[in-house]
Motif scaffolding. Structure first.
Motif, PDB file in Angstrom:
ATOM      1  N   ILE A 153       0.853  -1.203   0.000  1.00  0.00           N
ATOM      2  CA  ILE A 153       0.000   0.000   0.000  1.00  0.00           C
ATOM      3  C   ILE A 153       0.882   1.243   0.000  1.00  0.00           C
ATOM      4  O   ILE A 153       0.610   2.233  -0.675  1.00  0.00           O
ATOM      5  N   LYS A 154       2.001   1.159   0.702  1.00  0.00           N
ATOM      6  CA  LYS A 154       2.929   2.291   0.768  1.00  0.00           C
ATOM      7  C   LYS A 154       3.464   2.624  -0.630  1.00  0.00           C
ATOM      8  O   LYS A 154       3.517   3.785  -1.032  1.00  0.00           O
ATOM      9  N   ALA A 155       3.842   1.566  -1.370  1.00  0.00           N
ATOM     10  CA  ALA A 155       4.378   1.776  -2.729  1.00  0.00           C
ATOM     11  C   ALA A 155       3.301   2.404  -3.611  1.00  0.00           C
ATOM     12  O   ALA A 155       3.569   3.356  -4.362  1.00  0.00           O
ATOM     13  N   LEU A 156       2.077   1.880  -3.515  1.00  0.00           N
ATOM     14  CA  LEU A 156       0.984   2.398  -4.344  1.00  0.00           C
ATOM     15  C   LEU A 156       0.741   3.885  -4.071  1.00  0.00           C
ATOM     16  O   LEU A 156       0.617   4.691  -5.000  1.00  0.00           O
ATOM     17  N   LYS A 157       0.710   4.254  -2.786  1.00  0.00           N
ATOM     18  CA  LYS A 157       0.474   5.664  -2.430  1.00  0.00           C
ATOM     19  C   LYS A 157       1.563   6.552  -3.020  1.00  0.00           C
ATOM     20  O   LYS A 157       1.295   7.635  -3.518  1.00  0.00           O
ATOM     21  N   LYS A 158       2.796   6.080  -2.965  1.00  0.00           N
ATOM     22  CA  LYS A 158       3.927   6.874  -3.493  1.00  0.00           C
ATOM     23  C   LYS A 158       3.799   7.018  -5.011  1.00  0.00           C
ATOM     24  O   LYS A 158       4.060   8.086  -5.562  1.00  0.00           O
ATOM     25  N   ILE A 159       3.419   5.928  -5.684  1.00  0.00           N
ATOM     26  CA  ILE A 159       3.287   5.975  -7.151  1.00  0.00           C
ATOM     27  C   ILE A 159       2.181   6.958  -7.537  1.00  0.00           C
ATOM     28  O   ILE A 159       2.334   7.759  -8.454  1.00  0.00           O
ATOM     29  N   GLU A 160       1.080   6.899  -6.801  1.00  0.00           N
ATOM     30  CA  GLU A 160      -0.068   7.764  -7.133  1.00  0.00           C
ATOM     31  C   GLU A 160       0.240   9.245  -6.924  1.00  0.00           C
ATOM     32  O   GLU A 160      -0.302  10.104  -7.605  1.00  0.00           O
ATOM     33  N   SER A 161       1.131   9.534  -5.976  1.00  0.00           N
ATOM     34  CA  SER A 161       1.349  10.960  -5.663  1.00  0.00           C
ATOM     35  C   SER A 161       2.614  11.539  -6.317  1.00  0.00           C
ATOM     36  O   SER A 161       2.903  12.724  -6.159  1.00  0.00           O
ATOM     37  N   ALA A 162       3.346  10.718  -7.080  1.00  0.00           N
ATOM     38  CA  ALA A 162       4.629  11.202  -7.631  1.00  0.00           C
ATOM     39  C   ALA A 162       4.444  12.146  -8.816  1.00  0.00           C
ATOM     40  O   ALA A 162       3.509  12.018  -9.602  1.00  0.00           O
ATOM     41  N   ASP A 163       5.373  13.110  -8.947  1.00  0.00           N
ATOM     42  CA  ASP A 163       5.413  13.983 -10.128  1.00  0.00           C
ATOM     43  C   ASP A 163       6.338  13.401 -11.192  1.00  0.00           C
ATOM     44  O   ASP A 163       6.108  13.572 -12.387  1.00  0.00           O
ATOM     45  N   VAL A 164       7.418  12.760 -10.727  1.00  0.00           N
ATOM     46  CA  VAL A 164       8.412  12.217 -11.669  1.00  0.00           C
ATOM     47  C   VAL A 164       8.731  10.785 -11.256  1.00  0.00           C
ATOM     48  O   VAL A 164       9.074  10.519 -10.104  1.00  0.00           O
ATOM     49  N   ILE A 165       8.589   9.863 -12.233  1.00  0.00           N
ATOM     50  CA  ILE A 165       8.804   8.434 -11.916  1.00  0.00           C
ATOM     51  C   ILE A 165       9.897   7.863 -12.817  1.00  0.00           C
ATOM     52  O   ILE A 165       9.755   7.833 -14.035  1.00  0.00           O
ATOM     53  N   PHE A 166      10.979   7.435 -12.204  1.00  0.00           N
ATOM     54  CA  PHE A 166      12.019   6.710 -12.939  1.00  0.00           C
ATOM     55  C   PHE A 166      11.683   5.235 -12.790  1.00  0.00           C
ATOM     56  O   PHE A 166      11.420   4.774 -11.686  1.00  0.00           O
ATOM     57  N   TRP A 167      11.705   4.499 -13.898  1.00  0.00           N
ATOM     58  CA  TRP A 167      11.352   3.074 -13.764  1.00  0.00           C
ATOM     59  C   TRP A 167      12.223   2.195 -14.658  1.00  0.00           C
ATOM     60  O   TRP A 167      12.571   2.559 -15.781  1.00  0.00           O
ATOM     61  N   ALA A 168      12.567   1.032 -14.097  1.00  0.00           N
ATOM     62  CA  ALA A 168      13.381   0.047 -14.812  1.00  0.00           C
ATOM     63  C   ALA A 168      12.447  -0.655 -15.802  1.00  0.00           C
ATOM     64  O   ALA A 168      11.824  -1.662 -15.487  1.00  0.00           O
TER      65      ALA A 168
END
Ligand code: SAM
Length: 251
Positions: free
Chosen positions: A20-35
């Motif tokens: 749930i913590k990861a999901l909340k962070k993903i939903e609120s991010a402005d910039v997402i770096f992803w592999a």
């Protein structure tokens, strides 16, 4: 407010395995770096439409961290997604060091690792009393060399549950070494893109590991769990035995 760049483990692929913590962070991010080579788009699609999504597979460490610093200093919420759990083959330390040297605080949010999901699919317990109580997480030697004291021979000698990451290309030599220590009929869970839409897992025997890998053309995103505990005759644990008293059950 305490501003930080978050390094987030997103599990092996299925968005339902996010914390749930990861999901909340993903939903609120402005910039997402992803592999992008190891994380399915389904996970990125959970982010806001307006967020900037940056694929890291074609970038160098210097480029990734310089864009991170730039965006962070613009006041944006910056996160970095890693498949599975970041503490395993995530190359997070080198990123964190550069950011911390720039006085940017960081945090790591754990995720579910590929071996756990592959084991769960087969309802496998990898620590069965009197068979093995140890799980080794390692990899075959490839372009990244192995420390001398961690050769596959040394690890296999324990005959414990052994999970091999990043090893599909080197399975011929791995099988040969493992057969010096484990019986040929030892069960191996092989998982390809575990929990992705096109992923699968299968239980095979150690003696067939190379043949199976070639037949299925496995090169990437494959996990192997070699273990005497898979499909073994269960020795029951002390924990729930009527003759074993402990703090929570003393009658
Ligand atoms: C760079 S490592 C990262 C491992 C990741 N941090 C973890 O905890 O699962 C990538 C390797 O992890 C394993 N892996 C990651 N995701 C997987 C998946 N969905 N299915 C099977 N293996 C996976 C494969 O061995 C792959 O080559």
């Amino acid at each position: 407010m305490d501003r930080k760049i978050s390094f987030i483990g997103v599990g092996p692929g299925d968005p339902d395995l996010l914390t749930i913590k990861a999901l909340k962070k993903i939903e609120s991010a402005d910039v997402i770096f992803w592999a992008d080579s190891l994380i399915p788009e389904k996970i990125i699609n959970l982010s806001s439409l307006s967020s900037e999504k940056i694929k890291t597979s074609g970038l160098t460490l210097e480029r990734i961290t310089s864009i991170m610093i730039e965006r962070f200093n613009e006041g944006k919420i910056v996160i970095r997604l890693h498949d599975g759990d970041p503490c395993l083959y995530g190359a997070v330390k080198e990123q964190i060091e550069i950011l911390n040297q720039d006085n940017i605080e960081t945090e790591v949010i754990p995720g579910v690792s590929a071996f756990q999901v592959a084991a769960a699919y087969h309802q496998a317990e990898l620590t069965i009393p009197e068979i093995t109580q140890t799980i080794i997480l390692s990899r075959a030697e490839g372009r990244t060399g192995m420390p001398e004291k961690e050769s596959l021979q040394d690890l296999a000698r324990h005959k414990s549950s052994l999970c091999l990451y990043l090893s599909a290309r080197h399975i011929k030599s791995s099988q040969k070494t493992l057969l010096e220590f484990y019986p040929p009929e030892t069960k191996v869970i092989v998982g390809y893109r575990v929990s992705w839409d096109d992923g699968w897992t299968e239980i095979i025997e150690l003696k067939d590991m190379e043949k199976f890998t070639i037949e299925k053309e496995l090169i990437r995103t494959t996990i192997y769990i070699v273990s005497p505990a898979i499909n073994c005759t269960t020795n029951r644990s002390n924990l729930y035995s009527p003759s074993y008293k402990h703090l929570f059950r003393n009658k």
